[in-house]
Design an enzyme around this catalytic site. Sequence first.
Site, PDB file in Angstrom:
ATOM      1  N   SER A 116       0.572  -1.030   0.181  1.00 43.52           N
ATOM      2  CA  SER A 116      -0.353  -0.735   0.091  1.00 43.52           C
ATOM      3  C   SER A 116       0.941   1.589   0.141  1.00 43.52           C
ATOM      4  O   SER A 116       1.597   1.014   0.412  1.00 43.52           O
ATOM      5  CB  SER A 116      -1.377   0.097   1.017  1.00 43.52           C
ATOM      6  OG  SER A 116      -1.489   1.104   1.747  1.00 43.52           O
TER       7      SER A 116
ATOM      8  N   THR B 140      -5.937   2.270  -6.986  1.00 44.87           N
ATOM      9  CA  THR B 140      -6.908   2.343  -6.268  1.00 44.87           C
ATOM     10  C   THR B 140      -8.094   3.462  -7.195  1.00 44.87           C
ATOM     11  O   THR B 140      -7.098   4.600  -7.055  1.00 44.87           O
ATOM     12  CB  THR B 140      -6.755   3.175  -4.616  1.00 44.87           C
ATOM     13  OG1 THR B 140      -6.489   1.339  -4.326  1.00 44.87           O
ATOM     14  CG2 THR B 140      -8.264   2.361  -4.398  1.00 44.87           C
TER      15      THR B 140
ATOM     16  N   HIS C 284     -13.095  -1.219  -1.892  1.00 45.89           N
ATOM     17  CA  HIS C 284     -12.512  -1.110  -0.149  1.00 45.89           C
ATOM     18  C   HIS C 284     -12.959  -1.576   0.953  1.00 45.89           C
ATOM     19  O   HIS C 284     -12.840  -0.776   1.681  1.00 45.89           O
ATOM     20  CB  HIS C 284     -13.174   0.286  -0.148  1.00 45.89           C
ATOM     21  CG  HIS C 284     -11.551   1.174  -0.531  1.00 45.89           C
ATOM     22  ND1 HIS C 284     -10.523   1.728  -0.842  1.00 45.89           N
ATOM     23  CD2 HIS C 284     -11.115   1.330   0.871  1.00 45.89           C
ATOM     24  CE1 HIS C 284      -9.558   1.908  -0.616  1.00 45.89           C
ATOM     25  NE2 HIS C 284      -9.851   1.663   0.705  1.00 45.89           N
TER      26      HIS C 284
ATOM     27  N   TYR D  62      -2.040   5.550  -4.330  1.00 46.65           N
ATOM     28  CA  TYR D  62      -3.131   6.885  -4.785  1.00 46.65           C
ATOM     29  C   TYR D  62      -2.657   7.709  -5.081  1.00 46.65           C
ATOM     30  O   TYR D  62      -1.183   8.192  -5.281  1.00 46.65           O
ATOM     31  CB  TYR D  62      -3.518   7.641  -3.027  1.00 46.65           C
ATOM     32  CG  TYR D  62      -4.526   6.399  -2.687  1.00 46.65           C
ATOM     33  CD1 TYR D  62      -5.443   6.053  -2.634  1.00 46.65           C
ATOM     34  CD2 TYR D  62      -3.773   4.992  -0.951  1.00 46.65           C
ATOM     35  CE1 TYR D  62      -5.961   4.992  -2.687  1.00 46.65           C
ATOM     36  CE2 TYR D  62      -4.817   4.272  -0.750  1.00 46.65           C
ATOM     37  CZ  TYR D  62      -5.916   4.182  -1.030  1.00 46.65           C
ATOM     38  OH  TYR D  62      -6.783   3.812  -0.400  1.00 46.65           O
TER      39      TYR D  62
ATOM     40  N   ARG E  26     -15.872   6.395   7.879  1.00 42.60           N
ATOM     41  CA  ARG E  26     -16.004   5.403   8.947  1.00 42.60           C
ATOM     42  C   ARG E  26     -16.315   5.633  10.474  1.00 42.60           C
ATOM     43  O   ARG E  26     -15.124   6.635  10.863  1.00 42.60           O
ATOM     44  CB  ARG E  26     -14.239   4.902   8.744  1.00 42.60           C
ATOM     45  CG  ARG E  26     -14.634   4.264   7.450  1.00 42.60           C
ATOM     46  CD  ARG E  26     -12.642   3.595   7.233  1.00 42.60           C
ATOM     47  NE  ARG E  26     -12.402   4.095   5.182  1.00 42.60           N
ATOM     48  CZ  ARG E  26     -11.498   4.755   5.193  1.00 42.60           C
ATOM     49  NH1 ARG E  26     -10.689   4.312   5.058  1.00 42.60           N
ATOM     50  NH2 ARG E  26     -11.762   4.094   3.697  1.00 42.60           N
TER      51      ARG E  26
ATOM     52  N   ARG F 287     -13.542 -15.486   2.987  1.00 38.38           N
ATOM     53  CA  ARG F 287     -13.163 -16.172   4.627  1.00 38.38           C
ATOM     54  C   ARG F 287     -12.369 -17.537   4.747  1.00 38.38           C
ATOM     55  O   ARG F 287     -12.330 -18.231   6.151  1.00 38.38           O
ATOM     56  CB  ARG F 287     -14.229 -15.859   5.909  1.00 38.38           C
ATOM     57  CG  ARG F 287     -14.490 -14.353   5.300  1.00 38.38           C
ATOM     58  CD  ARG F 287     -13.283 -13.208   6.325  1.00 38.38           C
ATOM     59  NE  ARG F 287     -13.699 -12.095   6.131  1.00 38.38           N
ATOM     60  CZ  ARG F 287     -13.472 -11.078   5.531  1.00 38.38           C
ATOM     61  NH1 ARG F 287     -12.184 -11.876   4.833  1.00 38.38           N
ATOM     62  NH2 ARG F 287     -13.451 -10.037   5.894  1.00 38.38           N
TER      63      ARG F 287
ATOM     64  N   LYS G 246      -7.797  -1.300  -9.626  1.00 37.43           N
ATOM     65  CA  LYS G 246      -8.669  -1.707  -8.232  1.00 37.43           C
ATOM     66  C   LYS G 246      -9.919  -0.447  -7.836  1.00 37.43           C
ATOM     67  O   LYS G 246     -10.033   0.731  -7.604  1.00 37.43           O
ATOM     68  CB  LYS G 246      -7.805  -1.633  -6.944  1.00 37.43           C
ATOM     69  CG  LYS G 246      -8.585  -1.983  -5.840  1.00 37.43           C
ATOM     70  CD  LYS G 246      -7.293  -2.546  -4.627  1.00 37.43           C
ATOM     71  CE  LYS G 246      -7.837  -2.626  -3.166  1.00 37.43           C
ATOM     72  NZ  LYS G 246      -8.639  -1.779  -3.036  1.00 37.43           N
TER      73      LYS G 246
END
Length: 363
Positions: A106, A156, A250, A130, A165, A285, A226
Site C-alpha cells: 500500500s 485505487t 474497498h 493513490y 468510518r 474467509r 482496483k
Amino acid sequence: MAMVCLSDFEAYAKKYLPKTAWDFFAAGADDCSTRDENILAYKRIHFRPRILQDVSMMDTRTKLLGTEISFPVGIAPTGLHQLAWPDGEKSTARAAKAMSTCYIASTYSTCTLEEISAAAPGGLRWFQLYVFRNRAVSQQLVQRATAAGFQGLVLTVDLPYTGKRRDDVRNGFCLPPHIKLKNLEGPFEGDDRSEYGLPPNSLDPSVTWNDIYWLRSLTHLPIIIKGILTKEDAELAVRHGVQGIIVSNHGGRQLDGVPATIDALVEVVDAVQGRVEVYLDGGIRKGSDVLKALALGAKCVFIGRPALWGLAYKGEEGLQDLLRILQDEFRLSMALAGCSNVSEIGRHLVQVSKLWTTFCSAH
C-alpha cells in the site's frame, strides 16, 4: 490455541490488538452494510459438484499476468501493518514470498518500498498507488516502485475522498507516535496528520480516466485498476489499456450500499470477455469462497483484513499459517467439487439464488 480457520485469527486479533487499531482495521463506512454483505453474499451461492472425477493429484497453481503463484490468493493492499505487528509490511512481504504468492504493498505502508523489497528478494510484489493533489509525490512513488523491482502498479480508483468510518471518527483515530507513513514522510509538511497520517485533503479528487495515460507515461509496469464494480467502468478500463481489474468496494469502507464484490463480479467478467484479467477482493474467509469466486470468473482473489489478523497473531509466521489454511481449504473444496486443477473451474460449478439470476438477466 489451535488455529483451525480464518475466524480463529480474527478472534485472536480482536482480543489482543488495541481497540483503536482493531476498529481501524474492522471499520466499514456508515452502517457497514456493504462490509457485511461482502461476506454474506457467498452464502447465497451454492456448488454443483461433479463426482467420480479423478482428484488424486491436485494442482492449485495459477498465473498472475504470466507469473506463476502457488494458489489463487494474494494479499490485498491495506495500510499501517505496524499497527498489527512491529515489523509491519516486511513481515507481510516475507510471508507472501514463502507461500509463493503476490503481495500488493500500500501507499500507506509503514515501511519504505525499498525495505519491503529488500525483506523478500525475488518475491512477486505489486504497488498500490493513490494519486495526490501534489502529482510529483505520486510520480516519485511510481518511479521508486519501479526501481525497487515491483512488478505491477495497482491504481485505487474508489477513493476521491475517504469514506465515513464511524468508529474512526469516535476514536479520533490518529497514528501512534512511533508509526509513520514511511513512503510519504518528506513531501507533506506541517503538523496536521489527522487524516490517517496525512494532512486533510491530500488526495486528488480530480483524477479521471485520462490520468491512466499519464501513469502509462511514467512506467513500463502493467497497470491494474482496483475499485471497479460496473460493466461500464470495466469497458472503459479495457479501452484505456489497463492489464487487470480488481473488482473491489474497498472492503465496504467507501460508499456504503454498493453490491458485494462477488455479486458484481459476473457483470465485470462478462463485460471484459477475457481481454484483461479480472480479480476480486472482499469477503474471502474460506477456501470455498475462493472456489466460488474463480467459478464466477475471477483469475485470483486478494485478502485484506485476514492478512492483518495473521500478522497480529504471529507476524510473518502467523500470516503464513493463515495462508496455508486457506490454501488447504481451497484444495479440499476443489477436490470435493470434482476439479483437480484451476483450469477445470468454471461457471458450471455454481448456482446462485433465483432472485440474483433474475436480477442479472433483467439488467
